[in-house]
Write an enzyme that holds these catalytic residues in place. Structure first.
Site, PDB file in Angstrom:
ATOM      1  N   THR A 121     -86.491   8.318  44.089  1.00 44.39           N
ATOM      2  CA  THR A 121     -86.302   7.251  45.072  1.00 44.39           C
ATOM      3  C   THR A 121     -86.412   5.700  44.587  1.00 44.39           C
ATOM      4  OG1 THR A 121     -87.025   8.114  47.644  1.00 44.39           O
ATOM      5  CG2 THR A 121     -87.344   5.627  46.855  1.00 44.39           C
ATOM      6  N   CYS A 266     -93.992   8.886  50.219  1.00 42.89           N
ATOM      7  CA  CYS A 266     -92.638   8.222  50.739  1.00 42.89           C
ATOM      8  C   CYS A 266     -92.780   6.309  51.250  1.00 42.89           C
ATOM      9  CB  CYS A 266     -92.032   9.430  51.605  1.00 42.89           C
ATOM     10  SG  CYS A 266     -90.875  10.169  50.643  1.00 42.89           S
TER      11      CYS A 266
END
Length: 451
Positions: A121, A266
């Site tokens: 990410t 996350c």
């Protein structure tokens, strides 16, 4: 297809294993020699249901291998996934040093056309930096080799990652080259047999998609937690409210469960990174700042309920000398991940206030020991072991083992029948009928009402 996955953390190991399961030849690379040697022996460094079985089978059948030799892996592979960590820096921005270090290594060792895929990410614009890093190494070598950089964000839920990868609801491919996009579509085609949600877009939009998705889900959680807190003050039941709004097809039920806040690898990191990205563009992302603020304050809600309850006996030091039994350490069930877990904030606050903590979790005790050492008592076997003589039970993670416990046994073991439920697992009316004082999130308390 021959694939190299660089980084054997959560994303890299799951991706590499699932690609091997679909028939590809995959080599997973990591600088951690101990981890690689363990993987060769079938020792899986993370807990994820179904992962160990897939690793063992694909390793035995020769499709999946592990190495520390990045140069050889890159030379042998067409598609090279970068799946290393991007931890948040002190200012909240994603730390790209590992991603760019890998990109440079690829540039040093590639000998033919390569597709370099950002699986980690990463903020918008990272593909440009990766492309530059690879090109600089090629220029330093004095060679001209064609390559392309792709953004392929992951959308895996810890605890269900294998199913999410093998049966994805969508695959996002960010590519600026039609040929490369077709190769990526071919790679993912075995996972698209039931649904064809292959979404191809430009690289920067793909990079933004990952952050936007996690920010939206984090926003729903923080929104529902605020609704829950308001419900308590208005004598409303948040469970009924959730049913009422979730039935709206435009809204749906997912990520509307109130509780003690979100955690994990996350949401917290990606929310911070998107706020930082906005700041770099001279934009004040006020909504996401509020989402983050709400989440941090929500982790204190269970503590506030405990303090309010025990203040009746000792207003000056309500939790001093109290023993609190805590069910759940991981940030969510079906994982051992404790990154940004609400349990960490809750336990630290309990210890600061003089309480003694006993904790149970089916998988995360080993991780918890790294954080708390011997400051708390642990149990990874029976959830009832920690209850004897405890002043209260607090539930922090919604493991299935906690959903239908032996309430008679709980009552016998606790010094008083009181439960503080941070995940709203039980029916309020039933808890009252069987003689418990029961405090949940966003629902009227039984036996004690905060005003």
């Amino acid at each position: 297809m021959k694939i190299c996955v660089i980084g054997t953390g959560y994303v890299g190991l799951v991706a590499g294993t699932c690609f091997a399961e679909s028939g590809n030849t995959v080599v997973c690379v990591d600088v951690n020699r101990e981890k690689i040697e363990g993987l060769k022996e079938g020792i899986i460094p993370i807990y994820e249901p179904g992962l160990k079985e897939l690793v063992l089978r694909n390793s035995a059948e020769g499709r999946l291998s592990f190495t520390t030799d990045l140069a050889a892996a890159v030379k042998a592979s067409l598609v090279n996934f970068i799946a290393v960590g991007t931890p948040p820096g002190e200012d909240g921005s994603a730390d790209l040093q590992h991603v760019l270090a890998v990109a440079r290594e690829i540039g040093r060792h590639m000998e033919g056309f390569k597709i370099v895929v950002d699986k980690s990410t990463v903020p918008v614009g990272t593909a440009d930096k990766v492309r530059q890093a690879v090109q600089e190494e090629l220029d330093a070598r004095g060679v001209h080799i064609e390559f392309d950089v792709v953004s392929n964000p992951e959308f895996l839920k810890e605890g269900a990652a294998i199913d999410d990868f093998m049966k994805p609801d969508r695959v996002v491919i960010g590519a600026d080259n039609v040929r490369t996009a077709e190769i990526m579509k071919e790679l993912y085609s075995p996972f698209m047999r039931k649904t064809n949600r292959m979404i191809v877009m430009d690289v920067r939009s793909a990079e933004m998609t990952k952050y936007a998705a996690n920010a939206m889900l984090a926003t729903r959680i923080s929104f529902m937690n605020q609704i829950a807190n308001l419900c308590e003050r208005m004598d409303a039941d948040v469970a009924a409210v959730r049913e009422g709004i979730g039935s709206d097809s435009r809204i749906g039920y997912d990520f509307l469960f109130p509780g003690v806040g979100y955690g994990g690898s996350c949401f917290p990191k990606d929310v911070k990174a998107l706020i930082k990205t906005a700041e770099e563009c001279d934009y004040d992302f006020a909504l996401l700042k509020a989402v983050e603020e709400v989440n941090e304050s929500q982790k204190e809600v269970l503590i506030e309920k405990l303090v309010a309850y025990f203040s009746r006996a000792n207003a000056a030091a309500p939790l001093a000398g109290r023993t609190i039994a805590l069910w759940g350490l991981s940030f969510k069930p079906r994982t051992d991940d404790m990154r940004e877990a609400p349990s960490v904030v809750i336990i630290n606050r309990l210890l600061e206030m003089g309480a003694m903590v006993r904790a149970h979790d089916p998988e995360a005790v080993k991780e918890a020991r790294k954080i708390f050492g011997d400051r708390i008592t642990y149990s990874g076997s029976s959830q009832y072991d920690i209850l004897s003589g405890a002043d209260a039970l607090a539930i922090v993670t919604e493991w299935n083992e906690y959903r239908n416990p032996d309430f008679d046994r709980i009552r016998e073991l606790l010094t008083r029948p009181v439960i503080f439920d941070g995940r709203n697992l039980y029916n309020v009316r039933r808890m009252k009928e069987i003689g418990f004082e029961y405090f949940s999130i966003g629902r009227n308390a039984v036996g004690f009402t905060e005003k």
